[in-house]
Design a protein around this motif. Structure first.
Motif, PDB file in Angstrom:
ATOM      1  N   LEU A  71      54.704  15.698  22.816  1.00 37.03           N
ATOM      2  CA  LEU A  71      54.950  16.873  23.656  1.00 37.03           C
ATOM      3  C   LEU A  71      54.313  18.120  23.052  1.00 37.03           C
ATOM      4  CD1 LEU A  71      58.669  16.205  24.662  1.00 37.03           C
ATOM      5  CD2 LEU A  71      56.641  15.984  26.112  1.00 37.03           C
ATOM      6  N   TRP A  72      54.418  18.263  21.731  1.00 41.52           N
ATOM      7  CA  TRP A  72      53.753  19.399  21.088  1.00 41.52           C
ATOM      8  C   TRP A  72      52.237  19.301  21.215  1.00 41.52           C
ATOM      9  CZ3 TRP A  72      55.914  23.761  20.263  1.00 41.52           C
ATOM     10  CH2 TRP A  72      57.263  23.853  19.900  1.00 41.52           C
ATOM     11  N   LEU A  73      51.711  18.080  21.104  1.00 40.02           N
ATOM     12  CA  LEU A  73      50.269  17.884  21.264  1.00 40.02           C
ATOM     13  C   LEU A  73      49.822  18.270  22.665  1.00 40.02           C
ATOM     14  CD1 LEU A  73      47.518  16.755  20.314  1.00 40.02           C
ATOM     15  CD2 LEU A  73      48.277  14.507  21.120  1.00 40.02           C
ATOM     16  N   VAL A  74      50.582  17.857  23.660  1.00 35.99           N
ATOM     17  CA  VAL A  74      50.248  18.190  25.042  1.00 35.99           C
ATOM     18  C   VAL A  74      50.228  19.695  25.243  1.00 35.99           C
ATOM     19  CG1 VAL A  74      51.137  18.130  27.397  1.00 35.99           C
ATOM     20  CG2 VAL A  74      51.018  16.030  26.068  1.00 35.99           C
ATOM     21  N   LEU A  75      51.242  20.375  24.742  1.00 37.39           N
ATOM     22  CA  LEU A  75      51.292  21.833  24.889  1.00 37.39           C
ATOM     23  C   LEU A  75      50.143  22.502  24.149  1.00 37.39           C
ATOM     24  CD1 LEU A  75      55.136  22.444  24.488  1.00 37.39           C
ATOM     25  CD2 LEU A  75      53.803  22.431  26.599  1.00 37.39           C
ATOM     26  N   GLY A  76      49.820  21.990  22.971  1.00 40.38           N
ATOM     27  CA  GLY A  76      48.731  22.575  22.195  1.00 40.38           C
ATOM     28  C   GLY A  76      47.374  22.399  22.835  1.00 40.38           C
ATOM     29  N   VAL A  77      47.189  21.277  23.518  1.00 40.66           N
ATOM     30  CA  VAL A  77      45.907  21.015  24.173  1.00 40.66           C
ATOM     31  C   VAL A  77      45.831  21.683  25.539  1.00 40.66           C
ATOM     32  CG1 VAL A  77      44.426  19.193  25.115  1.00 40.66           C
ATOM     33  CG2 VAL A  77      45.572  18.849  22.928  1.00 40.66           C
ATOM     34  N   SER A  78      46.963  21.846  26.213  1.00 39.95           N
ATOM     35  CA  SER A  78      46.966  22.323  27.598  1.00 39.95           C
ATOM     36  C   SER A  78      47.061  23.841  27.720  1.00 39.95           C
ATOM     37  CB  SER A  78      48.121  21.685  28.374  1.00 39.95           C
ATOM     38  OG  SER A  78      48.017  20.293  28.401  1.00 39.95           O
ATOM     39  N   ILE A  79      47.905  24.457  26.905  1.00 42.12           N
ATOM     40  CA  ILE A  79      48.188  25.878  27.100  1.00 42.12           C
ATOM     41  C   ILE A  79      46.979  26.775  26.836  1.00 42.12           C
ATOM     42  CG2 ILE A  79      49.542  27.829  26.246  1.00 42.12           C
ATOM     43  CD1 ILE A  79      51.924  25.996  26.010  1.00 42.12           C
ATOM     44  N   PRO A  80      46.290  26.661  25.682  1.00 45.00           N
ATOM     45  CA  PRO A  80      45.167  27.585  25.431  1.00 45.00           C
ATOM     46  C   PRO A  80      44.088  27.561  26.513  1.00 45.00           C
ATOM     47  CG  PRO A  80      45.797  26.494  23.403  1.00 45.00           C
ATOM     48  CD  PRO A  80      46.549  25.805  24.492  1.00 45.00           C
ATOM     49  N   PRO A  81      43.540  26.383  26.902  1.00 47.93           N
ATOM     50  CA  PRO A  81      42.509  26.420  27.947  1.00 47.93           C
ATOM     51  C   PRO A  81      43.044  26.883  29.294  1.00 47.93           C
ATOM     52  CG  PRO A  81      43.092  24.150  27.424  1.00 47.93           C
ATOM     53  CD  PRO A  81      43.724  25.007  26.392  1.00 47.93           C
ATOM     54  N   SER A  82      44.301  26.573  29.580  1.00 48.91           N
ATOM     55  CA  SER A  82      44.873  27.020  30.851  1.00 48.91           C
ATOM     56  C   SER A  82      44.978  28.534  30.900  1.00 48.91           C
ATOM     57  CB  SER A  82      46.248  26.378  31.068  1.00 48.91           C
ATOM     58  OG  SER A  82      46.143  24.976  31.200  1.00 48.91           O
ATOM     59  N   LEU A  83      45.405  29.139  29.789  1.00 53.73           N
ATOM     60  CA  LEU A  83      45.488  30.600  29.731  1.00 53.73           C
ATOM     61  C   LEU A  83      44.109  31.234  29.858  1.00 53.73           C
ATOM     62  CD1 LEU A  83      48.155  31.170  26.916  1.00 53.73           C
ATOM     63  CD2 LEU A  83      48.428  31.534  29.379  1.00 53.73           C
ATOM     64  N   ILE A  84      43.131  30.648  29.174  1.00 51.21           N
ATOM     65  CA  ILE A  84      41.761  31.178  29.250  1.00 51.21           C
ATOM     66  C   ILE A  84      41.238  31.117  30.687  1.00 51.21           C
ATOM     67  CG2 ILE A  84      39.366  30.751  28.568  1.00 51.21           C
ATOM     68  CD1 ILE A  84      40.444  29.830  25.853  1.00 51.21           C
ATOM     69  N   LEU A  85      41.483  30.002  31.354  1.00 50.81           N
ATOM     70  CA  LEU A  85      41.001  29.852  32.731  1.00 50.81           C
ATOM     71  C   LEU A  85      41.761  30.752  33.695  1.00 50.81           C
ATOM     72  CD1 LEU A  85      40.435  25.995  32.910  1.00 50.81           C
ATOM     73  CD2 LEU A  85      38.698  27.791  32.784  1.00 50.81           C
ATOM     74  N   MET A  86      43.045  30.965  33.429  1.00 50.37           N
ATOM     75  CA  MET A  86      43.797  31.876  34.295  1.00 50.37           C
ATOM     76  C   MET A  86      43.256  33.296  34.192  1.00 50.37           C
ATOM     77  SD  MET A  86      47.832  30.769  34.300  1.00 50.37           S
ATOM     78  CE  MET A  86      48.026  30.343  32.566  1.00 50.37           C
ATOM     79  N   ILE A  87      42.879  33.700  32.982  1.00 56.90           N
ATOM     80  CA  ILE A  87      42.417  35.074  32.776  1.00 56.90           C
ATOM     81  C   ILE A  87      40.947  35.251  33.165  1.00 56.90           C
ATOM     82  CG2 ILE A  87      42.033  36.869  31.035  1.00 56.90           C
ATOM     83  CD1 ILE A  87      44.403  35.644  29.477  1.00 56.90           C
ATOM     84  N   PHE A  88      40.114  34.303  32.740  1.00 62.37           N
ATOM     85  CA  PHE A  88      38.673  34.439  32.955  1.00 62.37           C
ATOM     86  C   PHE A  88      38.130  33.472  34.002  1.00 62.37           C
ATOM     87  CE2 PHE A  88      39.541  35.558  28.468  1.00 62.37           C
ATOM     88  CZ  PHE A  88      39.139  36.886  28.492  1.00 62.37           C
ATOM     89  N   GLY A  89      39.021  32.855  34.758  1.00 68.96           N
ATOM     90  CA  GLY A  89      38.591  31.849  35.726  1.00 68.96           C
ATOM     91  C   GLY A  89      37.597  32.357  36.755  1.00 68.96           C
ATOM     92  N   LYS A  90      37.796  33.553  37.243  1.00 75.38           N
ATOM     93  CA  LYS A  90      36.886  34.094  38.251  1.00 75.38           C
ATOM     94  C   LYS A  90      35.470  34.246  37.698  1.00 75.38           C
ATOM     95  CE  LYS A  90      40.287  36.578  41.059  1.00 75.38           C
ATOM     96  NZ  LYS A  90      40.632  37.865  41.716  1.00 75.38           N
ATOM     97  N   SER A  91      35.370  34.754  36.479  1.00 80.87           N
ATOM     98  CA  SER A  91      34.047  34.915  35.876  1.00 80.87           C
ATOM     99  C   SER A  91      33.399  33.572  35.585  1.00 80.87           C
ATOM    100  CB  SER A  91      34.168  35.723  34.579  1.00 80.87           C
ATOM    101  OG  SER A  91      34.709  37.005  34.822  1.00 80.87           O
ATOM    102  N   ILE A  92      34.180  32.622  35.085  1.00 83.27           N
ATOM    103  CA  ILE A  92      33.638  31.302  34.780  1.00 83.27           C
ATOM    104  C   ILE A  92      33.156  30.608  36.043  1.00 83.27           C
ATOM    105  CG2 ILE A  92      34.225  29.012  33.899  1.00 83.27           C
ATOM    106  CD1 ILE A  92      36.186  30.391  31.984  1.00 83.27           C
TER     107      ILE A  92
END
Length: 211
Positions: A71-92
């Motif tokens: 569960l910690w591995l899932v959160l560690g792999v999922s949260i950072p890229p999800s946050l990046i895409l939420m913030i910079f998704g339009k530009s990407i």
């Protein structure tokens, strides 16, 4: 079947409610956000047979420890890229496909949350599948499917393309994650290692009738 009906019907709901022209507005950002859950599925997939093997040799501490770490591995792999895409998704997305899609913040935030929830749900499913806990998952999945489709149609009519992903987020949280979180401690308490027979060398895993 539930996954196919509930989570592959988003494009159909959008096409029927808003028109086929809006499907691309959803599908392109969706593919971008699904990269993290795909990596998660690849990482935790081997845990299904690993849990089953530990179950056979009665290694309860390893099962508990591995479930927590997964569960910690899932959160560690999922949260950072999800946050990046939420913030910079339009530009990407603009760099990727140009002006073909114009996602709203509601859609990007919903997709980011969904990517995290999907990873956590997969980690729990690996554990429950290995322990052959099927009935609970079937009941929860059927209820989630009904809720997801109903909410997706309702929300898409009111907030647009992002309605389908928020229908998925709500259904997954209410009918999958909350019930599993409630029953998981009970499941872990009921599984204890004891010798299956006095002549056996190793222990088996059985359910504690007092759990």
């Amino acid at each position: 079947i539930c996954v196919a009906v509930a989570y592959q019907a988003d494009s159909l709901v959008i096409a029927q409610v808003l028109g086929a022209g809006y499907v691309t507005e959803y599908n392109v950002p969706y593919r971008l956000f699904m990269m993290a859950p795909t990596i998660v599925a690849f990482l935790i997939g081997p845990l299904w047979p690993a849990y089953a093997e530990a179950l056979g040799r009665g290694d309860t501490p390893w099962i508990r420890r591995t479930l927590r770490r997964s569960l910690w591995l899932v959160l560690g792999v999922s949260i950072p890229p999800s946050l990046i895409l939420m913030i910079f998704g339009k530009s990407i997305l603009h760099l990727w496909v140009g002006n073909q899609v114009h996602p709203t913040w509601y859609l990007l935030i919903g997709l980011g949350i969904w990517a995290i929830l999907l990873g956590v749900s997969n980690a729990l499913s690996m554990f429950m599948n290995a322990l052959n806990i099927v009935k609970l998952q079937v009941v929860c999945s059927i209820l989630a499917t009904i809720c997801n489709i109903t909410l997706s149609i309702f929300l898409t009519q009111r907030i647009g393309v992002s309605g389908v992903i928020w229908g998925s987020v709500i259904a997954q949280t209410v009918f999958i994650l909350i019930p599993l979180a409630f029953f998981m401690p009970r499941i872990l308490r009921r599984i204890v290692p004891i010798p299956s027979d006095p002549g056996d060398v190793g222990p088996d895993m059985v359910e504690n009738p007092k759990g």
